[in-house]
Structure formats: structure tokens, C-alpha cells
Write an enzyme that holds these catalytic residues in place. Sequence first.
Site, short mmCIF file in Angstrom:
data_model
loop_
_atom_site.label_atom_id
_atom_site.label_comp_id
_atom_site.label_asym_id
_atom_site.label_seq_id
_atom_site.Cartn_x
_atom_site.Cartn_y
_atom_site.Cartn_z
N ASP A 156 5.48 7.14 -10.82
CA ASP A 156 6.31 6.43 -9.83
C ASP A 156 7.61 5.93 -10.45
O ASP A 156 7.71 4.79 -10.89
CB ASP A 156 5.54 5.28 -9.20
CG ASP A 156 6.13 4.90 -7.84
OD1 ASP A 156 7.02 5.63 -7.36
OD2 ASP A 156 5.70 3.90 -7.25
N LYS B 3 5.80 11.49 -2.05
CA LYS B 3 6.79 10.43 -1.97
C LYS B 3 7.84 10.89 -0.96
O LYS B 3 8.43 11.96 -1.12
CB LYS B 3 7.42 10.20 -3.34
CG LYS B 3 8.23 8.92 -3.49
CD LYS B 3 8.62 8.74 -4.95
CE LYS B 3 9.36 7.43 -5.18
NZ LYS B 3 9.70 7.25 -6.61
N ASP C 51 1.05 -2.67 -9.24
CA ASP C 51 0.78 -1.53 -8.36
C ASP C 51 1.38 -0.24 -8.90
O ASP C 51 1.17 0.83 -8.32
CB ASP C 51 1.29 -1.80 -6.94
CG ASP C 51 2.77 -2.16 -6.90
OD1 ASP C 51 3.13 -3.19 -7.49
OD2 ASP C 51 3.56 -1.41 -6.30
N ASN C 52 2.11 -0.32 -10.03
CA ASN C 52 2.66 0.88 -10.67
C ASN C 52 1.97 1.19 -11.99
O ASN C 52 2.46 2.02 -12.76
CB ASN C 52 4.16 0.71 -10.91
CG ASN C 52 4.97 0.84 -9.63
OD1 ASN C 52 4.51 1.43 -8.66
ND2 ASN C 52 6.15 0.26 -9.62
N ARG D 88 -4.73 2.34 -9.02
CA ARG D 88 -3.90 1.49 -9.88
C ARG D 88 -4.54 0.12 -10.06
O ARG D 88 -5.54 -0.20 -9.39
CB ARG D 88 -2.51 1.38 -9.29
CG ARG D 88 -2.51 0.94 -7.84
CD ARG D 88 -1.26 1.37 -7.12
NE ARG D 88 -1.36 2.71 -6.54
CZ ARG D 88 -0.31 3.45 -6.18
NH1 ARG D 88 0.91 2.99 -6.33
NH2 ARG D 88 -0.48 4.65 -5.68
N GLY E 277 9.91 5.30 5.31
CA GLY E 277 8.94 6.23 4.75
C GLY E 277 9.55 7.46 4.12
O GLY E 277 8.84 8.42 3.83
N GLY F 34 0.88 -1.16 0.00
CA GLY F 34 0.00 0.00 0.00
C GLY F 34 0.92 1.21 0.00
O GLY F 34 2.14 1.08 -0.19
#
Length: 452
Positions: free
Chosen positions: A263, A114, A253-254, A187, A127, A91
Amino acid sequence: MPFDPQAYRPETTILSLGDAFYDVVEAASFPERIIRFRNDRAAAGIGLGGMDDAAWAEHFGRFRPLPGSLPQPLALRYHGHQFRAYNPDIGDGRGFTFAQLRDREGRLMDLGTKGSGQTPWSRFGDGRLTLKGGVREVLATEMLEALNVRTSRSLSLIETGEALQREDEPSPTRAAVLVRLSHSHIRVGTFQRLAYEQDAAAMRRLVGYVLANLYERDSDDPIALLELVIAETARLAASYMAAGFVHGVLNTDNINITGESFDYGPWRFTPTWEPGFTAAYFDHNGLYAFGRQPEAIHWSVMQLAASLRLLAEADPLIAALEGFAPAYQAAITQALLWRLGRSPTSPDADRALVQATERALRESGMSIDRFFFDAFAQPLPPSYGPEWDEARALLDTAPVRSGRSHGYWAGTPCSLLIEEVEAIWSAIRDKDDWSPFHTKIGAIRAMGEALR
């Protein structure tokens, strides 16, 4: 006034999906907020162009909510195939959706981050984002935008004053937080998560949300959604090829459900038309190599179709998937004609020109950027050898869509190969010299103006 009353149109549309789609999170607190890049051109398109630096750092470094938009950041939930291995434990791990707004064309846009801190999906990560990673993403998005690839846009890059430990670059290294402007952060992996959990009601709600808000269709028909996604992702694959771009990590997921590229991690531009060229050092089998990107994107769309089996029968989904190959062929023809500076004539003539161009590029080992610079709206120079004879003849008869009056054509081709990216970063790392970075962005934008 920091917000343009004619252009600033905040939204909170994503909240209509319900809190099963996201987690409310808080941004990290950073010791410093040094603005390194602000995309005023993009900011003007969403009514934020009048912001001074203090307000910019407050909203995009501290993440004070934008008036009328989301009251708190949201870390989105999704799953994904990562190098074809399914992972249900991912996630938004170092980013979140910070705000939603409408752009001047009325499209719903997300401001996503990001490097903004840990979330419930960070697992063992910190993170954070390295400053080098932020610099690379700004360069990638600027170059892709100039080359007619529909991409997220880097809105802001702020250095945060933290020292990060990383295994893949000398540490400690500098940290940053990036804000990107995207036409959604939903996505393929968002749909995969709901299929995994067998949540048909949530899947129906997501299909309706995407169709209504991202495709402007009054429908919740999963077949209609799949057909739209096929068209947009085929165009994305074609635009990567025409740009000579290798994303590097085309996991599900991209893959954005709108077909917008986003991304950027281990991306590269290939210097020559080499199908096996890879961007990621860990892509040992060349799964996402330059020439395999259409296949990889098609595979991701197949996973979307598999997820939509929760709502639809297999036969119409399979029928829709059969449209990817012809959609890609049409899109690669259009994308390469655009970069060649030629207008379409007939399907057969256009296809012949594109095939001859690809063949000559592959066989000659010619620099991609040099060739497109030389070919744009004029005959190829005599220095091009006999392997170019077929492409030369077809280029000479194709109608020109644009001339070479822009000052860019008086110079040399603008490229963005890995050696130059590393040199730009080295100047920042060693001397805190940002001039090569800003000079390059200026050169990229000049190329984009000339190509348009």
C-alpha cells in the site's frame, strides 16, 4: 489456454473466516479498460501467464471472477491507528480482495485491488485511484523487489477513462485500477477491530487462520503468532533502511500481518542517509521519517500485542515484544551486508561493518545509491575521503558474496528519487509517452538481477 494447469491453484480460504470479516461488494463499471502495465513475470508464478490482453482486461478491469476462486469481491473490515490516532471507521474503501491463489511455492496469495470503486467503507471517497498513483505504486514495488524488500507486487495497471477531481494534483486527472499480488491483506488493524469489539471467538478464529494459512503452523496460540510477526516486521523495518526507502504512512492498517510491505501512497527514496527525511507532506512531526521507521513498526506490533490481550495474559506478550530490538539488529546487519555484496563472518565483525557504514553515510552526506554501487564486491574508489577509512578497512576484509560480472555494473547506479518519478509521470501526462516508464522498469529489473 489462459490458465497454466500445472501452476494455477485457485483458493477460497478467506471465506472460512465468515462474513463478519468482510462485505461482499461489486466492482465499479469503467468506461474504458486500457492496459498500461501487466506483470507477466508475477502472473506466471500463479498460473496466469498465458492470458491474452482481452482476458486480462476482463478479469482485472471488469473483475470477472477467476475460475474456482472467490465468486464475488470482498471488502475487508478493519480498524487502525492513523498517525497514532485510533480510527474505528475504516476498512477497504477503494479496494477489495478479488481472488486467492497458491503460488509455485505453495503460499496463499491474494489478488487485491486499488481504485476498483466504492464500498461500505468509502465514507465520502469516490473509491477511485489516479493514474499517477497507480504508476507510482508500480514503480515502488518494482524497485523494492529489486532491493530485496519483501513487498506486494503490482500485477496489473489499467487506465479506466474517468476524470477525477483531486486537491493534491492538477484536476481533472486520469484514473486507473491497480491489482496487487500479496501474501495476505490481513493487517494489524484487522486484529484491532476484534479487540475493539471484544469478540474473543472471532479473534481466536483469526489467529488460527493466520497461523495455518500464512505461517503454516498448526496452532491458534496468540503468543506464537506474535513472535512470528515480530520476526517478520523487524526484517521489514531493516529492509526499508537498507533500501533507503520511506513508506510514508506506517499506520497500523498498513502493517501486513505477514511482514510484507504494501500500500504505497506518499513514498520516497531518500537520496542520503538522513534520519529525518520524510515522504508525506502531511507528516509534520516526522513520525514516519526514514530513521523512525523501525520505531513506527515496533509501535504497530505493540498494538497487535495489546489486541491479543483478548486471548492471552500480558506477561508472555510483553516478553515476546522484548524480542523486537534484537531481531531488528540481526536483520539490519543481514540486510546491509546483502546490499554491500558481502557475506557474514562473525556477529562482531558484521556489526562493526554495518555500524561503520551507517556512520560514514550519515556524516558524509554521500548518495546512498552511489555508495552501494561503488562498494558492491570491490574496494571503495580512492575518491572516498578519510571519513570512510574505518568502513573501507572493514569492507576490504569482508568476504565477497557476489561479483560484478552483470552488465549493470558497467553503467551507473539505478535510483528512483522523486525528481525522476515526477519526470516519468510528466511524460505520460503531457505526451502520453510511456517509454520512460517501461525503460525504468527494465533498468530496475536489471539492477535486481545484478544484486542477486
